[in-house]
Design an enzyme around this catalytic site. Structure first.
Site, PDB file in Angstrom:
ATOM      1  N   HIS A  61      82.095  89.464  28.281  1.00 13.46           N
ATOM      2  CA  HIS A  61      81.324  90.434  29.072  1.00 13.46           C
ATOM      3  C   HIS A  61      79.944  90.745  28.505  1.00 13.46           C
ATOM      4  O   HIS A  61      79.191  91.501  29.131  1.00 13.46           O
ATOM      5  CB  HIS A  61      82.116  91.741  29.182  1.00 13.46           C
ATOM      6  N   HIS A  76      74.530  92.752  28.732  1.00 11.31           N
ATOM      7  CA  HIS A  76      75.860  93.316  28.949  1.00 11.31           C
ATOM      8  C   HIS A  76      76.178  93.174  30.431  1.00 11.31           C
ATOM      9  O   HIS A  76      75.499  93.761  31.275  1.00 11.31           O
ATOM     10  CB  HIS A  76      75.888  94.785  28.524  1.00 11.31           C
TER      11      HIS A  76
END
Length: 152
Positions: A61, A76
């Site tokens: 992620h 992110h």
């Protein structure tokens, strides 16, 4: 100066729009965020390297790339996506790899992230940078690989 490119297509919305107080307050560092373009659920898109350098950290992620000048940029993919434990993300590179700006790093599905009740907004942060060192922050529509901001 380091030119940081957009890792995903969408709308540059600024860190204040990130639904996470750590990012929105700039505690991680200065930069901006992109609300990614969403297709239908099940359509993956690629998140690319915002700078050339070495992948120092790679989680499904999120990733950090450090350039030859020692500057690190964090991408992110979505908020609270660590809770997915990699589900819905496909790594296209490995930690320790050298990458060129624009090279695919992770494939993911922003529409599926949103459908699962999480924000797909993507903070792009200059790590350990003073706020005033980030300039020329793009607003509005951005394409993958377009200049997102400059790190003076």
């Amino acid at each position: 100066m380091t030119t940081v490119l957009a890792p995903v297509e969408g709308a540059a919305v600024g860190l204040a729009a990130v639904p996470d107080p750590v990012f929105s307050a700039g505690m991680v560092g200065p930069g901006t965020a992109i609300d990614p373009l969403r297709g239908r659920v099940g359509r993956r898109c690629e998140a690319v390297a915002p700078i050339s350098g070495k992948i120092m950290k790679l989680h499904p992620h999120a990733y950090v790339i450090v350039g030859d000048d020692g500057r690190g940029v964090l991408v992110h993919l979505g908020i609270d996506t660590v809770q997915l434990k990699g589900k819905g993300f496909h790594l296209l590179a490995a930690e320790g790899d050298r990458v060129s700006a624009g090279q695919p790093v992770v494939a993911w599905d922003p529409a599926a992230i949103e459908a699962g009740g999480r924000s797909p907004v993507c903070p792009v942060v200059a790590l350990d940078a003073p706020a005033e060192s980030v300039t020329g922050i793009t607003e509005g529509a951005v394409q993958v690989g377009q200049e997102l901001f400059r790190w003076e």
